[in-house]
Design a protein around this motif. Structure first.
Motif, PDB file in Angstrom:
ATOM      1  N   LYS A 164      40.531  44.250  36.531  1.00 42.72           N
ATOM      2  CA  LYS A 164      41.070  43.037  37.159  1.00 42.72           C
ATOM      3  C   LYS A 164      41.539  42.018  36.119  1.00 42.72           C
ATOM      4  CE  LYS A 164      37.234  43.257  39.597  1.00 42.72           C
ATOM      5  NZ  LYS A 164      36.755  44.590  39.900  1.00 42.72           N
ATOM      6  N   ARG A 165      41.553  42.477  34.859  1.00 44.71           N
ATOM      7  CA  ARG A 165      41.911  41.601  33.759  1.00 44.71           C
ATOM      8  C   ARG A 165      43.228  40.876  33.996  1.00 44.71           C
ATOM      9  NH1 ARG A 165      43.822  44.863  28.663  1.00 44.71           N
ATOM     10  NH2 ARG A 165      45.772  44.717  29.823  1.00 44.71           N
ATOM     11  N   ASP A 166      44.236  41.624  34.419  1.00 45.14           N
ATOM     12  CA  ASP A 166      45.572  41.034  34.533  1.00 45.14           C
ATOM     13  C   ASP A 166      45.762  40.204  35.799  1.00 45.14           C
ATOM     14  OD1 ASP A 166      46.475  41.907  32.033  1.00 45.14           O
ATOM     15  OD2 ASP A 166      46.707  43.930  32.830  1.00 45.14           O
ATOM     16  N   LEU A 167      44.702  40.127  36.638  1.00 47.88           N
ATOM     17  CA  LEU A 167      44.788  39.272  37.823  1.00 47.88           C
ATOM     18  C   LEU A 167      44.079  37.929  37.619  1.00 47.88           C
ATOM     19  CD1 LEU A 167      44.054  41.924  40.591  1.00 47.88           C
ATOM     20  CD2 LEU A 167      46.236  40.773  40.204  1.00 47.88           C
ATOM     21  N   MET A 168      43.471  37.758  36.453  1.00 43.86           N
ATOM     22  CA  MET A 168      42.664  36.540  36.218  1.00 43.86           C
ATOM     23  C   MET A 168      43.473  35.263  36.424  1.00 43.86           C
ATOM     24  SD  MET A 168      39.421  36.827  35.517  1.00 43.86           S
ATOM     25  CE  MET A 168      38.733  35.763  34.226  1.00 43.86           C
ATOM     26  N   ASP A 169      44.771  35.314  36.103  1.00 49.48           N
ATOM     27  CA  ASP A 169      45.536  34.074  36.257  1.00 49.48           C
ATOM     28  C   ASP A 169      45.908  33.788  37.718  1.00 49.48           C
ATOM     29  OD1 ASP A 169      47.371  36.041  36.422  1.00 49.48           O
ATOM     30  OD2 ASP A 169      48.513  35.473  34.636  1.00 49.48           O
ATOM     31  N   VAL A 170      45.559  34.701  38.624  1.00 52.82           N
ATOM     32  CA  VAL A 170      45.705  34.384  40.045  1.00 52.82           C
ATOM     33  C   VAL A 170      44.635  33.360  40.434  1.00 52.82           C
ATOM     34  CG1 VAL A 170      45.576  35.318  42.396  1.00 52.82           C
ATOM     35  CG2 VAL A 170      46.613  36.680  40.564  1.00 52.82           C
TER      36      VAL A 170
END
Lengths: 406, 488
Positions: free
Chosen positions: B435-441
């Motif tokens: 889920k690393r690349d969703l953190m900025d959601v």
């Protein structure tokens, strides 16, 4: 007299901090200021209070969650919760009366910023255990949020909880979101009289090992018990060891019976009914047995089995009177005022027995010259300095409040 | 799947691998180092099996001192370190990199001290979650957090991910049940945080360490709270003809003042699969099934179950079945506990872990169904309803690249949905690589910067479990701003 700022919005706070950060102006951060006499004195050119950041922003009783602006008073929050039959699980303690401050004035932000929990901590956990999320502004004047409003959240590091107990030295909280629980249907207390510390603490441990969900387990030495307001208990001239049960009525009576049966070797137990239970634990929550006097008040955290030994060891150096909370893992200790606050002896004895100690009440000059918070091991001190620099590189937020030069 | 990009391996490190292996053997002994390919391959993945990469070398320390020696060596030589417990992470938390050293904690699995009077236990971090309860159950105690993988997962992994479980509605998650840790920092220094007493001194580092996904240091020992076990625990099954009714029933139970120890939810597809596998006696003609468990003394659980059934009656349940015996309780739980395994027998699945505010449950469930239908995928829902922690299982065929890609897209969309209704990306599994690349959601750049600076306090060169938790782009931005800080 320092310049008093009352930001009413996050951006106003950010503006104040940005200005101070640029000019490296130290800021004292307060809520209502009821804990201003605790910790090391802060010499702030600017004082920022959160009291204009107030109001409950979210309350979902069916989800057991509330969000409030940091400057909302605890009494307002507790009244709103009570209206829906709910409460804060950790029974925040009010140190105002014991330290010469006002009673019932503290803000919800300060409750979490100092992680102050009362007797119910032994069953439900500390303030920090119920903190779900925060909004705040750090010493870099960055607005940020951490955690959220849901019960389970492991998205990224647990920064919200990490800020609890940081005494405004890392960031100014502007909003906190926390977990609440229903009021129990009823509450009862059983009381044992005249036990010496070691037997009393043994009793508390036996009780805590039973699956009856004891929600308060305290021992008051006789000289401390006589300061209670409760007329019946005050006049007995005996030490008081008390256990609280909170549950639905039939469970409380069943559990009370089991508890008395398991503890009958410690003597005959008195009982406090629901109303008396509320009064007795309400008093303890305001620390009425440690009234504001020109003596020193220490707060020592240790293992229940070592607590009476630790108190006995300190008594070899100075007179001391103890109120044991949290089944014996928390000691409120009153000792005579001295220039060094008995620091050398109390810290040495605490180190030998294991635990940590904080000086809660002393003259400002004493609090400015001795270690008020537990001194840190070298690696912890290094991490502490690192964390402070990460949040507040210019060192402007409550400088020196917890540790000198920090 | 379209995998998240991992940092490029450092060729200079790979070129030195045989010398590094020799050094590590000299440090902790030949039997503590795994360097042959077959041995390393056993460590190439965790429970997020879509990602695989064997490490350069694996070390298996036997003591805190071993861990300290290895970390000091890695620090001095600029090597990447991936801590590993049992490898049960569902988010790729234990996924190695080609140029990394895996430190496997499985040999450090002893109970060091069980203190029943003070109700604490001190263990080495490689011990399994269930072994802690096993060590104290004869005295009537248990360790509360109970992740589904508790037979295999280690407490070190639980600390890294702040693991929960079905019973955390009442007892909290890992962070609420740990009193102290011994941790080795990246430079080999050993630090004790907290102890067998409440509220550690100074800043709440324990709060930061728990849930730091192996990026702050390696915990070698932990002191945990143990609790007296209730005399009896009994579940009731409640079947409903709509998910709305089930959701409203959950809210009504909690709103009534009863806090059950667990409220589990299964939807129709999940019920069918679990029942076929476990023969738990689940009703097959309902849309939603709740398992609500209460505990206490016998007479109390009887009353609580009666109260819960009374509340449920207002939501027109199709099935009400309260447990009548320990065997009956075990059967009711058997299906739920076997859910992930049972699902795995019929299909590959992608397990989501978002948490939502309970009041949004019906709309979120219908949106999840819609999202999966749009991506032509089936979904089954099994989750902890009491605290809103969803586990939609998106079914797909791992051998069909297009279907796998659609599963990942649907998963990301579901997590965005969770955040948009006020929830979060992950309730108990962790961010890891998955889920690393969703953190900025969920977080703004300054929220992430606040977190990343804490990482730098513990591990200035980002050697511990790199490439995880934060989007690589955020990482680059933070490096630039740290450099600016230095210059200022």
């Amino acid at each position: 007299m320092s310049d008093l700022q009352r930001p009413a919005a996050d951006w106003e706070l950010q503006f104040v901090i940005a200005g101070c950060a640029e000019r490296r102006v130290p800021i004292e951060i307060i809520g209502s200021g009821s804990k201003r006499a605790i910790g090391r004195p802060v010499d702030g050119t600017v004082t920022v209070t959160t009291t204009s950041l107030r109001g409950i922003s979210l309350y979902e009783p069916n989800e057991l969650v509330m969000s409030a602006r940091a400057g909302t008073t605890l009494s307002h929050i507790e009244a709103e919760l009570a209206a829906r039959g709910q409460m804060l699980p950790f029974e925040p303690i009010d140190l105002g009366p014991a330290t010469g401050g006002p009673q019932g004035a503290q803000t919800i932000g300060a409750v979490f910023a100092t992680n102050m929990s009362g007797a119910r901590r032994i069953l439900h956990g500390a303030a920090r255990d119920h903190l779900l999320g925060v909004r705040g502004v750090n010493g870099r004047a960055e607005m940020f949020q951490a955690g959220g409003r849901v019960m389970k959240n492991v998205t990224g590091y647990d920064v919200a909880r990490g800020l609890s107990g940081s005494w405004g030295t890392l960031a100014v909280l502007t909003e906190v979101t926390f977990k609440v629980i229903p009021w129990p249907e009823t509450a009862a207390t059983i009381v044992f009289l005249g036990l010496p510390d070691n037997l009393a603490l043994e009793l508390l441990s036996v009780a805590m090992a039973l699956p009856v969900e004891v929600s308060g387990a305290v021992h008051l030495q006789a000289s401390v018990a006589e300061r209670l307001n409760h007329p019946g208990l005050r006049s007995l001239n005996k030490s008081i060891t008390a256990l609280r049960l909170e549950n639905f009525s039939s469970a409380v009576s069943g559990r009370k019976h089991r508890l008395k049966e398991a503890l009958k070797v410690y003597g005959k137990a008195l009982e406090l009914d629901h109303r008396e239970t509320l009064e007795f634990w309400g008093e303890l929550r305001r620390l009425s047995v440690m009234p504001n006097r020109p003596t020193l008040l220490w707060r020592i955290s240790t293992k229940p089995t070592t607590a009476p030994k630790l108190v006995a060891a300190i008594k070899r150096y100075m007179p001391a009177e103890a109120f044991y909370d949290w089944g014996g893992s928390l000691i409120w200790l009153e000792v005579p005022a001295t220039a060094d606050a008995g620091t050398a002896e109390i810290r040495r004895v605490t180190a030998i027995h294991g635990g940590h100690a904080m000086l809660i009440r002393a003259e400002p000059s004493v609090r400015a010259s001795v270690e008020v918070f537990q001194p840190l091991s070298p690696p912890l001190e290094r991490l502490t300095r690192g964390l402070k620099a990460a949040f507040d590189p210019a060192g402007i937020l409550n400088p020196g409040r917890m540790y000198a030069n920090l | 799947m379209t995998l998240s990009r991992m940092p490029e391996p450092d060729q200079a490190v790979l070129d030195r691998s045989s010398a590094i292996i020799k050094d590590l053997e000299a440090l902790i002994g030949v039997d503590g180092v795994i360097s042959e390919e077959e041995g390393r391959r056993a460590f190439e993945a965790d429970a997020l099996t879509a990602y695989r990469q064997a490490p350069m070398v694996v070390v298996l320390p036997r003591s805190t001192e071993d861990v300290s020696k290895v970390l000091k060596y890695c620090h001095r030589n600029g090597l990447k370190v991936v801590p590993r417990g049992a490898g049960t992470s569902l988010c790729g938390g234990a996924l190695p990199m080609a140029d990394s050293i895996v430190i496997g904690m499985s040999r450090m699995n002893r109970v060091l001290d069980a203190d029943f009077v003070n109700r604490t236990i001190t263990v080495e971090s490689g011990i399994t979650n269930l072994a802690i309860t096993d060590a104290v159950s004869a005295e009537g105690f248990f360790y509360a957090p109970d992740p589904s993988s508790q037979l295999a997962c280690t407490v070190g992994g639980n600390l890294a991910m702040n693991s929960g479980g079905a019973h955390c509605l009442k007892y909290g998650v890992t962070t609420n049940n740990v009193l102290g840790v011994k941790m080795v920092l990246i430079d080999g220094e050993i630090v004790d945080v907290g102890g067998a007493y409440p509220d550690a001194e100074g800043y709440d580092f324990l709060a930061l360490i728990v849930g730091s996904e192996g990026q702050f240091g390696i915990v070698t020992e932990a002191t945990l709270r143990i609790l007296p076990r209730a005399e009896s625990a009994r579940p009731v099954m409640l079947g409903f003809s709509s998910c709305e009714a089930a959701g409203q029933c959950v809210a009504a139970i909690i709103g009534s003042g009863i806090i059950p120890v667990a409220i589990e939810y299964m939807d129709r597809p999940a019920i069918a699969v679990c029942e076929a596998y476990a023969k738990a006696g689940y009703p097959l003609d309902v849309e939603a099934l709740l398992i609500v468990e209460v505990e206490g003394y016998e007479e109390e659980t009887t009353r609580l179950l009666r109260d819960i059934v009374d509340i449920a009656r207002s939501f027109d349940p199709k099935v009400v079945e309260a447990s009548t015996s320990p065997e009956h309780s075990a059967r009711i739980w058997k299906g739920r506990k076997a859910a992930f395994g049972a699902m795995g027998r019929i299909s590959d699945y992608y397990c989501m872990d978002g948490t939502i505010p309970l009041g949004r449950l019906p709309e979120v469930l219908s949106r999840i169904a819609q999202i999966c239908a749009e991506h032509r995928l089936k979904v089954a829902n099994v989750f902890h309803a009491g605290d809103g922690n969803l586990h939609p299982l998106i079914l797909y065929n791992a051998n069909d690249a297009d279907e796998a890609r659609r599963a990942e897209l649907a998963g990301a969309e579901i997590l965005r949905l969770c955040v948009s209704v006020g929830g979060c990306l992950t309730g108990e599994h962790g961010v890891g690589i998955e889920k690393r690349d969703l953190m900025d959601v969920q977080y703004t750049p300054s929220d992430l910067a606040v977190q990343m600076r804490i990482k730098s306090v513990f591990d200035p060169n980002w050697q511990l479990n790199p490439g995880k938790v934060f989007p690589l782009s955020a990482l680059e931005a933070s490096r630039a701003s740290a450099a600016a800080d230095q210059a200022a």
